[in-house]
Design a protein around this motif. Structure first.
Motif, short mmCIF file in Angstrom:
data_model
loop_
_atom_site.label_atom_id
_atom_site.label_comp_id
_atom_site.label_asym_id
_atom_site.label_seq_id
_atom_site.Cartn_x
_atom_site.Cartn_y
_atom_site.Cartn_z
N THR A 1 0.84 -1.21 0.00
CA THR A 1 0.00 0.00 0.00
C THR A 1 0.86 1.25 0.00
OG1 THR A 1 -0.13 -0.10 2.41
CG2 THR A 1 -1.95 -1.10 1.14
N ARG B 1 3.28 11.74 16.11
CA ARG B 1 1.90 11.24 16.00
C ARG B 1 1.16 11.40 17.33
NH1 ARG B 1 -0.40 6.89 12.60
NH2 ARG B 1 -1.94 5.67 13.71
N ASN C 1 -3.88 7.80 18.90
CA ASN C 1 -4.19 7.22 17.59
C ASN C 1 -3.48 5.87 17.46
OD1 ASN C 1 -5.08 6.85 15.01
ND2 ASN C 1 -3.79 8.44 14.09
N PRO C 2 -4.20 4.76 17.70
CA PRO C 2 -3.52 3.45 17.74
C PRO C 2 -2.98 3.02 16.38
CG PRO C 2 -5.90 3.17 17.93
CD PRO C 2 -5.64 4.64 17.94
N ILE D 1 -1.78 0.14 13.37
CA ILE D 1 -2.20 -1.12 12.76
C ILE D 1 -1.13 -2.18 13.03
CG2 ILE D 1 -2.59 -2.29 10.54
CD1 ILE D 1 -3.81 0.31 9.49
N HIS E 1 0.61 -5.64 11.85
CA HIS E 1 0.82 -6.43 10.63
C HIS E 1 1.22 -7.84 11.00
CE1 HIS E 1 1.01 -2.24 9.51
NE2 HIS E 1 0.91 -2.55 8.24
N THR F 1 -10.33 -2.60 21.08
CA THR F 1 -10.24 -3.20 19.74
C THR F 1 -8.81 -3.09 19.22
OG1 THR F 1 -10.88 -1.11 18.70
CG2 THR F 1 -12.65 -2.71 19.15
N ALA G 1 -6.58 -3.11 15.32
CA ALA G 1 -6.62 -3.08 13.85
C ALA G 1 -5.51 -4.00 13.34
CB ALA G 1 -6.42 -1.65 13.35
N ARG H 1 -3.80 -6.26 9.92
CA ARG H 1 -3.80 -6.66 8.51
C ARG H 1 -2.65 -7.60 8.21
NH1 ARG H 1 -1.67 -4.38 3.67
NH2 ARG H 1 0.01 -2.86 3.96
N PRO I 1 2.54 2.37 11.27
CA PRO I 1 1.78 3.39 10.54
C PRO I 1 2.55 3.75 9.28
CG PRO I 1 3.12 4.45 12.20
CD PRO I 1 3.44 2.95 12.27
N GLU J 1 -3.34 3.88 1.52
CA GLU J 1 -3.33 2.95 2.65
C GLU J 1 -4.50 1.97 2.55
OE1 GLU J 1 -3.60 6.15 2.74
OE2 GLU J 1 -2.13 7.07 4.07
N SER J 2 -4.34 0.89 3.34
CA SER J 2 -5.35 -0.18 3.35
C SER J 2 -6.74 0.33 3.73
CB SER J 2 -4.92 -1.25 4.35
OG SER J 2 -4.82 -0.69 5.64
N ARG K 1 -12.00 3.68 6.85
CA ARG K 1 -11.11 4.38 5.92
C ARG K 1 -11.20 3.66 4.58
NH1 ARG K 1 -4.74 4.56 7.19
NH2 ARG K 1 -4.88 2.38 6.57
N SER L 1 -12.65 5.98 14.19
CA SER L 1 -11.25 5.83 13.80
C SER L 1 -10.51 7.03 14.37
CB SER L 1 -11.10 5.77 12.29
OG SER L 1 -9.83 5.25 11.99
N GLY M 1 -7.76 8.24 14.14
CA GLY M 1 -6.91 9.00 13.23
C GLY M 1 -7.64 10.06 12.44
O1 TXA Z 1 -1.82 0.48 4.37
C1 TXA Z 1 -1.75 0.71 5.57
O2 TXA Z 1 -2.68 0.46 6.36
C2 TXA Z 1 -0.45 1.35 6.11
C3 TXA Z 1 0.68 0.39 5.84
C4 TXA Z 1 1.99 0.85 6.43
O3 TXA Z 1 0.34 -0.89 6.28
N1 TXA Z 1 -0.58 1.68 7.49
C5 TXA Z 1 -1.31 2.74 7.92
O4 TXA Z 1 -1.30 2.90 9.29
O5 TXA Z 1 -1.92 3.46 7.20
P1 TXA Z 1 -1.75 4.26 10.00
O6 TXA Z 1 -1.34 4.07 11.43
O7 TXA Z 1 -1.19 5.44 9.30
O8 TXA Z 1 -3.29 4.22 9.94
C6 TXA Z 1 -4.02 3.49 10.88
C7 TXA Z 1 -5.47 3.88 10.84
C8 TXA Z 1 -5.68 5.18 11.59
O9 TXA Z 1 -6.68 5.95 10.94
C9 TXA Z 1 -6.14 4.70 12.95
O10 TXA Z 1 -6.92 5.65 13.61
C10 TXA Z 1 -6.93 3.46 12.58
O11 TXA Z 1 -6.24 2.88 11.51
N2 TXA Z 1 -6.98 2.51 13.68
C11 TXA Z 1 -5.97 1.84 14.26
N3 TXA Z 1 -6.42 1.06 15.29
C12 TXA Z 1 -7.76 1.24 15.35
C13 TXA Z 1 -8.80 0.73 16.18
N4 TXA Z 1 -8.55 -0.15 17.15
N5 TXA Z 1 -10.05 1.15 15.95
C14 TXA Z 1 -10.31 2.02 14.95
N6 TXA Z 1 -9.39 2.54 14.13
C15 TXA Z 1 -8.12 2.17 14.33
#
Ligand code: TXA
Ligand code: MG
Length: 315
Positions: A32, A55, A59-60, A62, A64, A113, A115, A117, A137, A175-176, A190, A216, A218
């Motif tokens: 991604t 950051r 904002n938690p 993801i 992998h 919760t 997140a 992938r 992230p 992003e995913s 998202r 979310s 973020g």
């Molecule tokens: O493609 C992707 O997802 C990329 C690549 C590096 O894998 N990662 C990515 O991570 O975009 P990040 O941290 O930039 O985005 C994570 C998103 C944020 O909007 C965050 O708020 C949301 O996922 N998120 C994480 N944990 C969550 C949770 N437990 N509940 C709701 N939203 C969550």
């Protein structure tokens, strides 16, 4: 700190171990965008992800993973349709939000919760196999456009990380898709290249889309913003550019007023792949304004428009 650039090939995987030993996350390609990754068991390195990116703490990240065993250790109470979803889209650009089996600092949300992938890129898979699940992230400074090449990562993080693993240009460019399946009704938090239609086709039930979701964490913060002002327009080629400084126009048709023009690709997937690079190019080349053509808000277009609207939201 000196930042080394190494090829994202599996013979260099062990170089990451040295970085993790000194609590430093590493930059890795995924399909991604590039990620800033640390093992979830290395709390120091995970904390440093927040420090390096600037950051917000609430904002938690993801997580992998590379196997269903790892999913079962981290997640619980998956709905019955999850199996079909994961069969169809993993490994790949789909993140699921599910109930966590336990609290993990900076990884689980206040609601309990997580997140998760399973990325489709051999390098990060090898890194996960060596170090367990990785929190990651996007590898940009908080608020900036996400990185789709190693050069973008260096532009933001040179001197702040020890290693950038260079895997060339990423496959997708956004992003995913983040899909919350922790509650009765599945909700896209998202949008991404796995679209609402694709998800509904597989799970055989309606799926909500919440673009400005409160769930979310973020989505509350500034995102994807270059220094240049971003304007979304139905007809960029006819926009009067007077008073907008140096203008970069991304549109199907050639602009009638003097400006630099990037032709907008026909395919939505090609637009997604380049969107962040264009925003970064605008800053690198000193443009004051980017005017970009509105694209159809369906399919992958929904993901691109989501990012563009945020990029255009200057406070
Ligand atoms: O493609 C992707 O997802 C990329 C690549 C590096 O894998 N990662 C990515 O991570 O975009 P990040 O941290 O930039 O985005 C994570 C998103 C944020 O909007 C965050 O708020 C949301 O996922 N998120 C994480 N944990 C969550 C949770 N437990 N509940 C709701 N939203 C969550
Ligand atoms: Mg990000």
């Amino acid at each position: 700190m000196d930042t080394r650039v190494l090829p994202a090939s599996t013979e260099y995987v062990q170089e990451a171990a040295k970085e993790f030993l000194r609590d430093t996350p590493v930059v890795v390609p995924t399909e991604t965008v590039y990620g800033l990754a640390a093992p979830i068991t290395n709390v120091g390195a995970v904390k440093n992800i927040y420090v390096i990116k600037g950051r917000p703490q609430d904002n938690p990240l993801i997580v992998h993973i590379a196997s269903y065993e790892q999913l079962n250790v981290l997640a619980t109470q998956l709905p019955g349709y999850a199996k079909y979803l994961l069969d169809a889209f993993w490994p790949g650009p789909l993140t699921i939000v599910v109930k966590a089996t336990r609290d993990i600092e900076h990884v689980t949300s206040q609601e309990g919760t997580i997140a998760i992938r399973m990325p489709a890129h051999p390098f990060i898979t090898a890194l996960i196999n060596a170090h367990g699940p990785l929190a990651a992230p996007s590898a940009n400074l908080s608020g900036k456009p996400s990185p789709t090449t190693a050069e973008h990562c260096l532009a933001d993080l040179n001197g702040l990380v020890g290693v950038v693993f260079d895997g060339g240009e990423v496959m997708h460019g956004v992003e995913s898709t983040v899909l919350d399946i922790s509650e009765e009704q599945p909700t896209i938090l998202r949008p991404g290249v796995i679209t609402q239609d694709m998800i509904e086709d597989v799970i055989k039930r309606p799926c909500r889309v919440r673009s400005e979701s409160k769930k979310s964490p973020g989505s509350r913060y500034a995102h994807y913003q270059p220094e240049a002002r971003v304007i979304i327009s139905d007809e960029p080629e006819t926009e009067d550019v007077q008073g907008l400084g140096r203008v970069l126009i991304i549109s199907k048709n050639t602009p009638i007023y003097p400006s630099t023009h990037i032709p907008l690709p026909e395919e939505q997937a090609d637009i997604a792949k380049h969107i962040y690079a264009w925003l970064r190019q605008a800053d690198n080349e000193g443009y004051d304004t980017v005017i970009i053509q509105t694209i159809t808000d369906t399919g992958i277009g929904a993901a691109v428009m989501d990012r563009l609207r945020r990029a255009a939201k200057h406070s």
